[in-house]
Design an enzyme around this catalytic site. Structure first.
Site, mmCIF file in Angstrom:
data_model
loop_
_atom_site.group_PDB
_atom_site.id
_atom_site.type_symbol
_atom_site.label_atom_id
_atom_site.label_comp_id
_atom_site.label_asym_id
_atom_site.label_seq_id
_atom_site.Cartn_x
_atom_site.Cartn_y
_atom_site.Cartn_z
ATOM 1 N N HIS A 1 -11.475 0.086 -1.300
ATOM 2 C CA HIS A 1 -10.973 0.699 -0.069
ATOM 3 C C HIS A 1 -11.477 2.140 0.130
ATOM 4 C CE1 HIS A 1 -8.009 1.027 3.240
ATOM 5 N NE2 HIS A 1 -7.914 2.293 2.869
ATOM 6 N N HIS B 1 -11.280 1.432 5.403
ATOM 7 C CA HIS B 1 -12.054 0.597 4.461
ATOM 8 C C HIS B 1 -13.508 0.480 4.942
ATOM 9 C CE1 HIS B 1 -11.653 -2.815 1.424
ATOM 10 N NE2 HIS B 1 -12.939 -2.798 1.760
ATOM 11 N N HIS C 1 -16.722 -0.491 6.385
ATOM 12 C CA HIS C 1 -17.131 -1.700 7.112
ATOM 13 C C HIS C 1 -17.980 -1.336 8.317
ATOM 14 C CE1 HIS C 1 -13.790 -0.391 9.670
ATOM 15 N NE2 HIS C 1 -14.234 -1.200 10.610
ATOM 16 N N GLN D 1 -20.020 -3.389 11.987
ATOM 17 C CA GLN D 1 -19.833 -4.474 12.944
ATOM 18 C C GLN D 1 -21.186 -4.989 13.423
ATOM 19 O OE1 GLN D 1 -16.630 -3.970 15.939
ATOM 20 N NE2 GLN D 1 -16.468 -1.868 15.174
ATOM 21 N N CYS E 1 -8.894 -5.188 2.292
ATOM 22 C CA CYS E 1 -8.783 -5.230 0.834
ATOM 23 C C CYS E 1 -8.556 -6.678 0.396
ATOM 24 C CB CYS E 1 -7.620 -4.346 0.375
ATOM 25 S SG CYS E 1 -8.022 -2.576 0.337
HETATM 26 ZN ZN LIG Z 1 -8.913 -1.728 2.215
#
Ligand SMILES: [Zn+2]
Length: 294
Positions: free
Chosen positions: A79, A130, A132, A134, A43
């Site tokens: 988030h 959150h 995301h 890679q 965040c």
């Molecule tokens: Zn977050």
């Protein structure tokens, strides 16, 4: 007897002579936290995102491979967002960042393959909720994408309609006829798109089909679908690779509401998967969901 090979500092790649499976020994990762103790690091204002951002990439603090080969990609500062909730415009920013990191990492002489991937949900080991993904930048072409390159068997234009989930532009999403995972979805273009960087890659179309498919997966059981997502593309070793294609694979983890599918002893021991969901049924179920208007 094992074979140790070069894998960058901190990485020790060995091949088990019985199974033929390569394994990187990463003892250093045992020290990584399962969950950060002081708030979300992704965040804005958190450890890995001190400044405001829309999308962001940075080196993984707990890399599985040395030499800054592992990166984290943040999809959004929100988030509780989902990938599909980003809409096409937001997803396009993620695709652009994937492409940019592929270009930068792939230009390194010690990088032969850039693998973009995501683990979504605690059921598949994502330690931070959150949104995301890679990126791993390998010093070699890993065996799975290598096999796909050599065989050249991927032909989206030949996919039977029974297995089609969605179309966006030239991008087709379908359930493989021999899917090993329930609600497994493969995405590729009917035009030859070798990698995310290439001018022929319709990134808006890719963003749109990703948003569509990931929305359908979350709608399937009215709960967030835990999944593993990875993107195959052309190696960056300088080879020609005429069969290389951008192929997104999403391996979903639920076979029924709240019921995860596990790959277990017989499957690992025998090397033959048993998929409890008929791929044609999975495709029909996903196809008949509303998806999102894009
Ligand atoms: Zn977050």
């Amino acid at each position: 007897m094992t074979t140790a090979e070069r894998g960058g500092p901190g990485a020790d790649l060995r091949v088990d002579p019985v199974t033929g499976t390569p394994t990187v020994i990463v003892g250093s990762r045992q020290g990584r936290p399962n969950l950060p103790s002081d708030g979300c690091p992704f965040c804005v204002g958190g450890l890995e995102a001190p400044e405001p951002y829309r999308v962001r990439s940075f080196p993984n603090r707990w890399p599985a491979l040395g030499d800054r080969r592992c990166e984290v990609v943040l999809y959004t500062p929100e988030h509780d967002q989902t990938f599909w909730g980003l809409g096409v415009d937001g997803a396009r920013l993620v695709v652009d960042l994937w492409a940019e990191r592929t270009r930068v990492l792939g230009a390194r002489p010690d990088v032969d393959y850039v693998l973009v991937f995501e683990n979504r949900g605690p059921q598949v080991g994502a330690t931070i909720a959150h949104p995301h993904g890679q990126i791993y930048a390998y010093d070699r072409i890993p065996p799975v994408p290598l096999r796909a390159l050599v065989d050249g068997v991927l032909r989206p234009e030949a996919v039977d309609e029974r297995f089609v989930v969605a179309r966006r532009g030239d991008w087709l999403a379908w359930v493989p006829e021999a899917a090993g995972w329930p609600y497994e979805v493969r995405i590729s273009s009917t035009t030859a798109v070798p990698d995310l960087v290439d001018d022929r890659c319709d990134r808006d179309g890719l963003a749109a089909v990703l948003v569509d498919v990931l929305a359908r997966l979350d709608q399937r059981f009215d709960e967030p679908m835990p999944y593993m997502l990875w993107i195959h593309q052309r190696p960056t070793d300088g080879g020609d690779w005429p069969e290389a294609r951008v192929v997104v694979t999403i391996a979903s983890q639920l076979r029924a509401p709240g019921t995860p599918r596990f790959v277990a002893a017989a499957e690992l021991g025998g090397g033959i998967l048993f998929n409890p969901v008929d791929p044609a049924d999975a495709a029909e179920a996903l196809r008949n969901l509303p998806g999102v208007p894009v």
